[in-house]
Design a protein around this motif. Sequence first.
Motif, mmCIF file in Angstrom:
data_model
loop_
_atom_site.group_PDB
_atom_site.id
_atom_site.type_symbol
_atom_site.label_atom_id
_atom_site.label_comp_id
_atom_site.label_asym_id
_atom_site.label_seq_id
_atom_site.Cartn_x
_atom_site.Cartn_y
_atom_site.Cartn_z
ATOM 1 N N SER A 18 -6.652 -3.182 5.561
ATOM 2 C CA SER A 18 -5.621 -3.387 6.576
ATOM 3 C C SER A 18 -6.186 -3.158 7.979
ATOM 4 C CB SER A 18 -4.446 -2.446 6.314
ATOM 5 O OG SER A 18 -3.467 -2.577 7.308
ATOM 6 N N ASN A 33 0.157 1.953 8.277
ATOM 7 C CA ASN A 33 -0.471 2.080 6.962
ATOM 8 C C ASN A 33 -1.406 3.280 6.925
ATOM 9 O OD1 ASN A 33 -1.109 1.432 4.357
ATOM 10 N ND2 ASN A 33 -2.432 -0.293 4.861
ATOM 11 N N LEU A 34 -2.228 3.433 7.982
ATOM 12 C CA LEU A 34 -3.170 4.551 8.043
ATOM 13 C C LEU A 34 -2.442 5.885 8.082
ATOM 14 C CD1 LEU A 34 -6.028 5.726 8.470
ATOM 15 C CD2 LEU A 34 -5.706 5.363 10.924
ATOM 16 N N LYS A 37 -6.528 2.870 -3.174
ATOM 17 C CA LYS A 37 -5.805 3.295 -1.972
ATOM 18 C C LYS A 37 -6.723 3.224 -0.754
ATOM 19 C CE LYS A 37 -5.125 7.661 -1.511
ATOM 20 N NZ LYS A 37 -4.611 9.024 -1.750
ATOM 21 N N SER A 94 -1.203 -1.887 10.716
ATOM 22 C CA SER A 94 -2.352 -1.138 10.204
ATOM 23 C C SER A 94 -2.245 0.344 10.543
ATOM 24 C CB SER A 94 -3.648 -1.704 10.795
ATOM 25 O OG SER A 94 -3.779 -3.065 10.474
ATOM 26 N N ASN A 148 0.819 -1.202 0.000
ATOM 27 C CA ASN A 148 0.000 0.000 0.000
ATOM 28 C C ASN A 148 0.858 1.259 0.000
ATOM 29 O OD1 ASN A 148 -2.361 1.490 0.026
ATOM 30 N ND2 ASN A 148 -2.578 1.426 2.247
ATOM 31 N N THR A 187 -1.042 6.771 4.765
ATOM 32 C CA THR A 187 -2.091 7.191 3.838
ATOM 33 C C THR A 187 -2.446 8.656 4.051
ATOM 34 O OG1 THR A 187 -3.012 4.948 3.788
ATOM 35 C CG2 THR A 187 -4.453 6.732 3.065
ATOM 36 N N THR A 206 -6.291 0.590 2.530
ATOM 37 C CA THR A 206 -6.169 1.089 3.905
ATOM 38 C C THR A 206 -7.293 0.528 4.783
ATOM 39 O OG1 THR A 206 -5.201 3.132 3.049
ATOM 40 C CG2 THR A 206 -5.988 3.164 5.314
#
Length: 796
Positions: A418, A683-684, A411, A680, A275, A687, A415
């Motif tokens: 995840s 990842n957030l 995308k 996660s 990601n 983003t 997100t």
Amino acid sequence: MSIQNKTAMIRIAKANLKAEKTKNYFVGSVIALAAFLLTVVMTFGYNSFTNLQHESNFQALFYNLNNNEISRLKEIEGINKIGLYKEIGREKKEERLLSILYTDQAMMDLSNANIVLGKFPTKENEIAIEKDFQLSDDRSLGLGDSISLQFRNNASKEFQTSQFVISGILQTTASGNENRIGYNALVSSAFVEADPFLSKEDYSAAISINNSSSYSNEELKSKIKEIGQRMGISERNVQINNVNVDSNNLSGSTVISILSIMLIIALACWLVIYNIFYISITKRIKQYGQLRAIGATKRQIKQLVLYEGKNLSRKYIPIGVIFGCLMSWILSGFHWNAVPSFLLAFLAGLLTKVTVRASLNAPSKFASRISPITAIRHVDADVNTKKEKRNSKRLTPFSLAALNLSRSRKKTVLTLLSLFLSGTLFVSLGTLLNSVDPISKAEKYFPNHGRFDIQINNELYSETTSLSDLQTEGQLSTSLKNKILAINEVEDVIEHQYIEAAIEGIKTDDGAAIVSIENIPTLNNERWSSHLAEGKIPDVDSSDASYILLNSASSDLDYYGAHYAVGDHISFIIANDQEKVKHDFEIIGDITDKNSGTSFYLPPKVMQTVAPFNSNKSYEVITMDKSNEELIKSELEGVILNEDTLKLLSFSEVVESNRIAFRTITISVYSFMVFIAVFSMINLLNTIITTISARKGELGLMQAIGMSRKQLMAMLTYETGFLVVGSFTMALFTGNLMGYMISKSAGNMGGLSYIQYQFPWSAIFLYFLVILLVQTGMVQFVRRSISKQSIIEQLN
């Protein structure tokens, strides 16, 4: 690719890394975390299994062997070493237990035990004992000290007191463990020969198989059973050392469990890295288009992305591996095998590198397919013209947030996915853990809602001392029952009777088919009798020894493949070390209680009739309401003080013990889930950061045409809220549904009735609190990011 072109791509990759430090920190954190977790799982798992292996070097025990059988055993090819031992007796005082044994040197070697100070006992009055063993007066023991031990002779079954001189200090694999209650001592062969009972007792033998590690788990167990069959040894007298066999020759289920944990870590790592790089590439589409315009090939663009991943792997994998080794070393209690652990750590790093490479495969292909024309037209969105026209009529911060998220669907989905997966895992496992009831589990020992249970001490069971042998002592007598009833605030004493019997005519790989027989409950049996499927239940006061009640749902019967129905006749052999009797019964009824491991039931009077010994296994003590339990416990301890085969269980202590055990499991599970959730969160955060960075000009333009900073913040807050709250809602529903299904399935399994679905309020509240903190943190981060730049700076 020529050397010049390759060098150029590497330089561009390094320049990209320098230009995107934030992305690098995120990717690096994920890579280091994955390497850390894989290293801990692999090295800690290896050292745990190795420590189990070192507890003993034998694969099986053969009981009750005479001298002729021992000689024949030594002649069998495939056996590397044979160690002999005899159980002399056990001394139990307060909360500690001393096992007194005789062993030869081979048995010492196979048990990884040795004399670290002094010498092995050779005289009749000499003994070797563990240094950690303390006398009742807290006096430490040393060489030459005299010690008096009162123990039950394992052969004569009588108590005796013997005086010893300590000739050596014994060290076992358990030495140094602060939480021990059991210790060991060794006597000489002269002591055994001088005893008229012990000298006639057969030996037990431990065997080590040649090249045992070359066998699979099942092959090695089959080999051991084959040796027993060749020797003509009863399969009941053959015991496989499962700790050694299963730790040296892993079973399929153990391997699958370890691989599953590693796969979850690798997949979480793959998803986040994929990601992050995908978002990074969409941000740099124009750059890739320009490179294609000046002649870069698809392969070169692909290599450019892969070089970035390779450089980050080189930098961050060693960090994760080093910290993983350190954590594994601490968890292993510093019993750490350096060379194999470092090799496994290297393998964990290699696996992390492969995972990173796999996660970059799709983003690199995506980058390689970008053409110059695509780059010129790129707006970082999957435009839906009709939807945009509809939304343009009612532009608000909320609708703009929804529009922005829908523009980059891939995308957004990645997100959400995840966050959803980690949230679902958290809620489902939290539901299962919350559904375990320690009180319900404790009630197994207190079926009549008693507060105490006086039972035969299972710590005294051994290969030569069975439950029936201890029952023969008759310490759960009528006299003891009357003493308990005489205690103030004791309302009643309920007898629980139990017999282990062999079904005549059934032989298995493990020997005779041994099943359990209990008495029909005298109190509170309405719920129990509700399981009746066919026939009838014998009267609880009956003395007719012709009929027996079957529990067809018993796991023991299923294990032996034995199937009976109402009207069938069955024969049992009931025995202890002194007497053996046979009884025939007709099955009069069938209950289906899968939560009970008991196979058959008889009225209490019949239980006493058919057994050649006292069949009582425990006394459940019923107390009055609001009684002083501490005072009752103290008096009960005094009543059984001289009854060496008995122990006292308190309902409240069993419940607390269960709670502690479940709490330990809960902490372990949540700790693992926290690491998965970190992927996660990274990842957030990535983003959000890349979204603000990529849309810097767009956000500046919105403010330039009249959008207030407050409205802009509201729009960005809604965007993060959609991701955080949306994933929370989906995870809450799906995770709770999965947890419900798992809890119901587990609760319907035999012996796990204490698992009953409970809505996980505590887990949900904890998850909600974490989500709230994450959302608050995201909002504060967005506010600071926007406030750092003016409209002019954002437009540039």
